[in-house]
Design an enzyme around this catalytic site. Structure first.
Site, PDB file in Angstrom:
ATOM      1  N   GLU A 185     111.709 -14.677  27.043  1.00 14.89           N
ATOM      2  CA  GLU A 185     111.578 -13.475  25.907  1.00 14.89           C
ATOM      3  C   GLU A 185     111.650 -12.044  26.697  1.00 14.89           C
ATOM      4  O   GLU A 185     110.960 -10.914  26.458  1.00 14.89           O
ATOM      5  CB  GLU A 185     110.250 -13.485  25.179  1.00 14.89           C
ATOM      6  N   GLU A 256     111.179 -22.019  20.320  1.00 16.37           N
ATOM      7  CA  GLU A 256     109.867 -21.878  19.990  1.00 16.37           C
ATOM      8  C   GLU A 256     109.822 -21.787  18.213  1.00 16.37           C
ATOM      9  O   GLU A 256     109.810 -20.635  17.822  1.00 16.37           O
ATOM     10  CB  GLU A 256     109.006 -20.835  20.546  1.00 16.37           C
TER      11      GLU A 256
END
Ligand code: NAG
Ligand code: NAG
Length: 716
Positions: A185, A256
């Site tokens: 991320e 995710e």
């Protein structure tokens, strides 16, 4: 003789590696704009996150089996650097840290692995997986174009990659690992590092690719992922939010798909419905996605002090497999049916041409068709309130509100995301023993340290973790304060940047305070009783985990920032620059009380008539027998306050039941004791209570679900 043998082994190893290291087109993993290509075949893959240190090796086989039976092809895990390298150069891959054993178990059950090395991982894990000693390396700035960071990141990443290679675990070697992730991320922090963020992410990609794993690398939430690294999506609705891969030659992947959301102390669990997860998963596939990973498929337990700031000990209990590995229905079964429905049409999905048709203001069809491989259609009703009739080709279909129907052969409605066929189950917690016999408990109370006994002193309020090095949650700040009668109605004002504060004056507790994930600064004003002459002020600062995210994490500071005494409501004496004494950790921690051989290093008292309750800084111990059966076991801690629990020397995590949710409940009352920690009898339970609680209310429970917990027999 010995050295000869070593030499021979080395030559053999080099030969074997040299032989299998080469990647051929047929063996190994590549990709195109549609999907990953494994051994020459395009693949539509469902994946589930399971983190090996969040369960025990004894649990891994059944967790993996249930995951496989849920229609999952890949198990995705992070690699936890701070577990594996607790001290620079000292490695630990034993027990719950046995990454190779975990991957081999997955291989033996015929599933693939996505290995997210990071090595920064976030993951609601202490310090986002970075070892705390990194902070002390001169010139260190995490996750940017910084030589010390890049050096250690490359060193650890290479270590893991080489370990996987030497075990033959990459798909390019015939092993199960089909993907690796570098960084995590990065889009969340990249801007904070300006041009150094840009050069760092390029470096990270190049460094990873240079390690020659023979399988693709991914970067989640990182639109700048350099070729050939694939940028992937994280979130709850990647079919709607993902801008897509940054090259038409990369497949569209979702790393995710959050099945719930992390939970902090003071918050209720986040419940995401089976229908909603299925809707967004189907939409992603309909819009060319070819890989979906559920985060988490099984969350597990943050044992010991491994959770990051304010996160509860249970992790993603609302996942398809709950904290204990029990099936959560209908979530588990509804997704299993979705996977089966999509897999029946894998051929047209992977080989067909995709077209999109509008069938109404909020209705679409996504069609994949190919003369040789057939046809599949996803009919979308994005109207959240109305059932609609959709005419598609020769037939009419009635679709529920906010639902996607899957038409096998573009004709037979075989699955609808809003239609759940699987029965709901519920979890039952059955108390098998209440620890309510006072004489069976013994207690040891910490002595409150004072300034004169402190080994370390400074004319300042030191940063908490600089002193503790994160080896303990606790740091005592102690001070000698001379008062005279001119100070009337004194009160102590304390400001701390985390996380918990307990104030003691002359050995008596004067007050406590804590922050939360949203309110990071703790401010506390407590009336105190001072005597004329020297007073002992002892303030315990407690942390509930290091942070797991954000830029410049190495600069974050914790502990007391300001301490003042106010007299008569007007005169303020600032103590922030007085001479403070420092004592890191509690006595019970120092002697490692959790190990039974150290129990006699402190003086225990019988808890006669159960009177020793509601006292701060008390250690309680008792013995218990293992409950019969082999289902999960947990302690109900609702009668206590805040602290940590050990069973036979293993920490089952921090507990904090006094921090209530807005609805007035503890965020987590039941704390999992893995069966592997237990023996039939004579189990030692040790509880550290920080604020005050009643151990006589603690109970031992077995946990089960109504109906069967068998993954195969759940579906009719
Ligand atoms: C899916 O991929 C095809 C082929 O590349 C493309 O024509 C189409 O627009 C894509 N559809 C969506 C919804 O992205
Ligand atoms: C303060 O602590 C010292 C020991 O460190 C003790 O001798 C003294 O009596 C304490 N003072 C008070 C007021 O409790």
């Amino acid at each position: 003789m010995v050295s000869d043998r070593v030499g021979f082994c080395l030559i053999l190893l080099v030969t074997v590696l040299g032989f299998s290291g080469g990647v051929t087109a047929e063996k190994g993993v590549t990709y195109d704009g549609r999907s990953l290509i494994i051994d020459g075949q395009r693949k539509l893959l469902f994946s589930g996150s399971i983190h090996y240190p969040r369960s025990t090796p004894e649990m891994w086989p059944s967790l993996i089996q249930k995951t496989k039976e849920g229609g999952i092809d890949v198990i995705q895990t992070y690699v936890f650097w701070n577990l594996h390298e607790p001290k620079l150069g000292q490695f630990d891959f034993s027990g719950r840290n046995d990454l190779v054993k975990f991957i081999k178990e997955i291989r033996s059950q015929g599933l693939y692995v996505c290995l997210r090395i990071g090595p920064f991982i976030e993951a609601e894990w202490n310090y986002g997986g970075l070892p705390f000693w990194l902070r002390d390396i001169p010139g260190m700035v995490y996750r940017t174009d910084n030589e010390p960071f890049k050096y250690h990141m490359q060193r650890f990443t290479s270590k893991i990659v080489n370990m996987m290679k030497s075990e033959g675990l990459y798909a390019s070697q015939g092993g199960p690992i089909i993907l690796s992730q570098i960084e995590n991320e990065y889009a969340n922090v990249q801007a904070a590092f300006h041009e150094k963020g840009v050069s760092y992410i390029k470096w990270a990609g190049k460094m990873a690719v240079g390690l020659q794993t023979g399988v693709p690398w991914i970067m989640c939430k990182s639109p700048d992922a350099p070729d050939p690294v694939i940028n992937t999506c994280n979130g709850m609705s990647c079919g709607e939010t993902f801008a897509g891969p940054n090259s038409p030659n990369k497949p569209k992947m979702w790393t995710e798909d959050w099945t719930s959301f992390f939970q902090v102390y003071g918050a209720e669990p986040y419940i995401r419905s089976a229908e909603d997860i299925a809707y967004h998963a189907a939409l992603f596939i309909a819009k060319n996605g070819s890989y979906i990973n559920y985060y988490m498929y099984h969350g597990g337990t943050n044992f010991g002090r491994t959770s990051s700031s304010y996160f509860i000990t249970g992790y993603y209990d609302q996942a398809p497999l709950d904290e204990y590995g029990l099936l959560r229905q209908p979530k588990y079964g509804h997704l299993k049916e979705l996977h089966a429905a999509i897999k029946t049409s894998a051929n047209p999905l992977l080989q067909g041409k995709q077209t999109t048709l509008s069938l109404g203001p909020l209705q679409q069809a996504y069609v994949f068709e190919d003369a040789s491989s057939g046809c599949v259609a996803f009919l979308v009703n994005n109207d959240a309130t109305k059932v609609v009739q959709i005419q598609f080709r020769d037939n009419a279909y009635s679709l529920r509100p906010k639902s996607i129907g899957i038409l096998q052969n573009c004709k037979n409605l075989i699955y609808e995301t809003a239609k759940v066929n699987v029965a709901k189950n519920s979890r039952i917690t059955t108390p098998v023993q209440v620890f309510n016999v006072p004489d069976k408990w013994e207690v040891f109370r910490e002595t409150i340290p004072t300034f004169s006994g402190a080994a370390m002193k400074a004319n300042a309020l030191l940063e908490h973790t600089k002193v503790t090095q994160d080896k303990t949650d606790y740091l005592w700040y102690t001070l000698r304060f001379k008062a005279d009668s001119s100070c009337t109605n004194p009160s102590l004002f304390i400001e701390s940047s985390g996380h918990v504060v307990h104030v003691f004056v002359n050995n008596a507790r004067a007050g406590s305070g804590h922050g939360s994930r949203d309110i990071r600064v703790v401010k506390l004003q407590v009336p105190v009783r001072l005597i004329n002459g020297d007073n002992n002020i002892s303030i315990l600062s407690g942390m509930v985990g290091l942070p797991d995210s954000g830029a410049y994490m190495e600069r974050k500071s914790y502990g007391l920032k300001k301490v003042q005494i106010t007299c008569g409501g007007t005169k303020t004496i600032d103590l922030s620059r007085s001479q403070w004494g420092y004592t890191a950790g509690l006595l019970g921690e120092k002697v490692r009380l959790q190990n039974s051989m150290n129990l006699n290093k402190v003086k225990w008292s019988m808890n006669k008539a159960g009177l020793i309750k509601n006292r701060p800084l008390a250690w309680y111990k008792t013995m218990f027998d293992e409950p019969s059966g082999n289902g999960p076991v947990g302690l109900n801690m609702a009668s206590m306050g805040k602290g940590e629990i050990w069973v036979n020397g293993e920490s089952i995590g921090r507990y904090w039941v006094s921090f209530l949710t807005p609805a007035g409940r503890p965020s987590q009352s039941i704390y999992h004791i893995p069966r592997a920690f237990l023996k039939p009898s004579g189990n030692l339970l040790l509880v550290l209570e920080e604020e005050g609680g009643d151990p006589l209310g603690i109970s031992l429970n077995t946990i089960s679900v109504t109906g069967s917990n068998n993954a195969q027999s759940q579906l009719s």
